[in-house]
Design an enzyme around this catalytic site. Structure first.
Site, mmCIF file in Angstrom:
data_model
loop_
_atom_site.group_PDB
_atom_site.id
_atom_site.type_symbol
_atom_site.label_atom_id
_atom_site.label_comp_id
_atom_site.label_asym_id
_atom_site.label_seq_id
_atom_site.Cartn_x
_atom_site.Cartn_y
_atom_site.Cartn_z
ATOM 1 C CB ALA A 61 45.074 41.178 31.719
ATOM 2 N N GLY A 100 46.224 39.197 36.526
ATOM 3 C CA GLY A 100 47.276 38.485 35.798
ATOM 4 C C GLY A 100 48.637 38.647 36.468
ATOM 5 C CD GLU A 103 45.312 34.892 36.591
ATOM 6 O OE1 GLU A 103 45.390 35.874 35.829
ATOM 7 O OE2 GLU A 103 44.436 34.021 36.501
ATOM 8 C CD GLU A 123 41.639 38.483 37.784
ATOM 9 O OE1 GLU A 123 41.444 38.565 39.017
ATOM 10 O OE2 GLU A 123 42.739 38.146 37.305
#
Ligand code: 3HC
Ligand code: NAI
Length: 681
Positions: A61, A100, A103, A123
């Protein structure tokens, strides 16, 4: 253009081109969603390859968006769209697939990776948990034990390891796009794997979670995110897919707003900013091919090991033949230690040692690009060494001192080519500790300073620019910490109370345990030098312990007793006796843990403000990095300056005023009161 769509036969290629690291900013999320919609409508398309431009796959992210309100489309929806696309997506991973990024890759039906790729969910290092299905999909894909390990530590795995875990379907060499298409042509001819949400939850036993919780709690040392991540993982193994996803998202959003996440983001950006200070932008450092280190003692040997790890050939210069042998054995001990702990192969160890040439002949330095001096902390010895170096080294060689306390300008005084000298202050053990204070003199040339920063980066270290003062940034703050710790003792606390309070705050060790480990003699020597300079260092109890020969673990006694060679600190009756005598004249205080921490940490913040006002440090974040990387200040508290700023300066000033009124610290300075570092923030 952040995302480019191309077609190659029956395959579509979605290429993310969003420098520097293809982070999933809102524009990228939108474009991925659009791509899935567009490609599902194209009848001739059989599969979709997800590729990234530049040095890496999606690195996660966009962390710079984290301080703000999340904006749609949200990442879990984008991933669900890819996962449910009628055309199977194949992630083609190079560089790092992180957070992310991984992911998204797990939302694809297949994952193909270059051999040099790495994959991880880091994270927790940012004080959050994966927020787009990482804790739910990874256990179903790679097994719960591997998922717990990866997610609670944040550690990445190599492509090969990922393949062995089932996280990657193929590891390929050569052109990644072409290899991904070749893989897809075969894979799509077979029945497709079941989408992850439809796969069964991994079965686990309660004992597994008990053991994992114990382990993660022991490692977390006050950090919230790893335990929250474990909770998400446990839910992922007991709830259905949608419920587990909702729980994970809620946890992610809550943690995103937390103080710890804000502190860890501060450190993330501070680390990156530190190695490329704006004042050096555009200035090219010199190329370092060969280096020399003077002195093969504790620091010299560590610096040699660090230089060799970065592949730089080193000449090690010592006083005489016997000292050369001692120096070389010191380096060999470090390398052999790494070898015996499985951190390198025997071949690598051999290569590291073969790249060192030991000598007592300064003439061997004629061609060195860089020389780092780590001889005794004695100005006359250092001046003599640099005078010799000035005679034998090339005029453009960079000459650095590793002095801890001496003034580099005095060390280099009167020598020709003053622009080539600087301080490079490594921390002990130098092959392990990540911090290097880079200390320019008034005459250091910008490209020499840039060379110092470049070298630190090459060694995988965090360089922080420090101005000249007694102890630069780190040791100047350390002096305050130690003096404060003694003041707390003099007003009624015990060494174990102080150490335990600082450990609860998040330090790996309290100030007295740390002194016992390192030895009290070094600081005593520095205090002696300070007294000779007319200063009045404050360490009344420390001085008495040294006078008794209680110089720490190596003497079997220091702030604690270490009976029968044990390394476990045992509270000492002798020290208690000295304290009760010395404390008689001081006001007694009933200390609790948090007040002990305030009395030690907040005066350090005060000194940090002075350091900034004097421009010994240029940025508050640099002081934070010095404390985190040099002294183990808890990263998740963001360093002392971030900690104080987050807590609020009026409260800090108020506490310091109260402590000062009882003679327990210096009063808050004008620099602190005015929040001098916040003025330009
Ligand atoms: N978001 C925003 N900016 C990022 C970023 C990210 N995720 N990752 C890196 N950057 C920026 C850096 O700040 C730096 O910017 P600068 O040039 O202006 O200083 C630039 O990208 C290059 O970064 P590095 O200097 O770190 O480059 P390296 O080549 O040394 O390392 C990397 C590349 C391994 C990708 C490293 O940058 C890294 O580890 N990044 C962080 C990855 C991460 O933590 N991802 C998880 C994010 S949280 C998440 O994804 C939540 C999700 O679950 C919803
Ligand atoms: P040390 O005593 O372990 O090693 C010093 C070495 O220098 C000895 O091996 C000695 O033989 C050699 N030496 C002395 N004169 C020499 C000369 N003229 N030419 C070549 N070699 C010579 O000392 P240590 O701890 O390694 O410290 C070295 C420097 O690093 C000092 O300036 C110290 O302040 C600084 N420093 C020390 C740290 C520590 O924790 N020990 C941390 C950071 C800096």
């Amino acid at each position: 253009m952040t995302v480019i769509l191309t077609r190659q036969g029956s395959f579509a290629i979605v290429t993310i081109d969003h420098p520097p690291v293809n982070a999933l900013s809102r524009a990228v999320r939108e474009a991925l969603l659009d791509a899935a919609n567009t490609l599902d409508a194209e009848r001739h398309i059989q599969g979709v390859i997800l590729l990234c431009k530049g040095s890496t796959f999606i690195a996660g992210a966009d962390i710079s968006e984290f301080g703000k309100e999340p904006e749609p489309p949200y990442l879990p929806e984008v991933i669900a769209r890819i996962e449910n696309a009628s055309k199977p997506w194949i992630a083609a991973i190079h560089g790092s697939a992180l957070g992310g990024g991984l992911e998204v890759a797990m939302g694809c039906r297949f994952r193909v990776a270059s051999a040099d790729a790495s994959l991880g969910l880091p994270e927790v290092k940012l004080g959050i948990v994966p927020g787009a299905g990482g804790t739910v999909r990874l256990p179903r894909l790679a097994g719960v034990a591997a998922a717990v390990d990866m997610i609670t530590t944040g550690a990445a795995v190599s492509a090969t390891k990922a393949a062995s875990m089932g996280l990657v379907d193929a590891v390929v060499e050569g052109d990644l796009g072409a290899q991904a298409i070749a893989f897809a042509q075969i894979a799509l001819g077979n029945p497709l794997p079941v989408p992850i949400p439809q796969r069964p939850r991994p079965a686990t036993q309660p004992e597994f979670w008990e053991a994992a919780k114990k382990d993660v709690t022991a490692r977390a040392k006050g950090e919230i995110a790893p335990l929250k991540a474990l909770e998400c993982l446990q839910n992922a193994c007991s709830m259905d897919f949608d419920a587990a996803m909702a729980f994970e998202r809620k946890t992610f959003l809550e943690l995103r707003e937390s103080k710890q996440a804000s502190a860890l983001r501060h450190v993330f950006f501070a680390e990156r900013a530190a190695s490329r200070p704006p004042e050096l932008s555009g200035i090219q450092g010199r190329d370092i091919r060969t280096a020399a280190v003077l002195g093969g003692g504790t620091m010299g040997a560590g610096i040699v090991a660090a230089l060799r790890e970065a592949g730089i050939r080193v000449t090690l210069v010592e006083r005489d033949a016997a000292a050369v042998q001692r120096g070389l054995s010191n380096v060999a001990a470090i390398v052999n230690g790494l070898l015996s702990r499985g951190r390198m192969s025997a071949t690598e160890a051999g290569e590291r040692l073969a790249g060192i040439h030991g000598t007592e002949d300064y003439g061997m330095l004629a061609d060195a690009d860089l020389v780092i001096e780590a001889v005794f902390e004695d100005i006359a010895v250092k001046q003599a060494v640099f005078s010799k170096l000035s005679e034998v080294c090339r005029a453009d060689a960079v000459l650095a001192t590793n002095t801890s306390y001496l003034n580099p300008e005095l060390i280099f005084a009167g020598l020709p080519h003053p622009q080539r000298f600087l301080g490079l202050h490594f921390f002990s053990p130098a092959h392990v500790m990540k911090l290097v204070e880079v200390v320019p003199t008034k005459q250091t040339a910008p490209e020499v300073l840039a060379t110092g920063f470049g070298l630190a980066r090459r060694l995988g270290k965090i360089p922080v620019r420090a101005g000249i003062c007694d102890g630069f940034i780190g040791n100047r703050l350390l002096k305050i910490t130690r003096a404060q710790a003694e003041r707390v003792l003099l007003s009624g606390a015990t060494p174990s109370q102080v150490d335990s309070a600082m450990r609860v705050f998040g330090l790996p060790m309290g100030p007295f345990e740390a002194q016992d480990l390192g030895g009290l003699d070094i600081a005593a020597f520095q205090r002696k030098a300070a007294r000779e300079r007319g200063e009045t260092p404050f360490a009344p109890i420390g001085e008495r312990l040294c006078a008794l020969g209680r110089i720490g673990q190596k003497a079997g006694a220091g702030w604690y007793d270490y009976p029968n060679g044990s390394r476990k600190p045992v509270p000492s009756d002798t020290v208690a006796g000295i304290l009760s005598e010395a404390a008689l004249s001081s006001a007694r205080i009933e200390w609790d843990g948090p007040s002990i921490v305030d009395a030690i940490v907040l005066p350090m913040v005060n000194e940090g403000a002075n350091i900034l006002e004097e421009q010994v440090a240029l940025r508050a974040a640099d002081i934070d990095l010095v404390k985190i990387y040099g002294y183990g200040f808890p990263r998740w508290r963001g360093g002392p300056m971030h900690y104080a700023t987050a807590r609020g300066l009026p409260e800090i000033v108020d506490i310091l005023e109260r402590l000062a009124s009882r003679g327990l610290c210096a009063p808050p300075s004008e620099a602190l009161r005015s929040g001098c570092w916040l003025r330009d923030a």
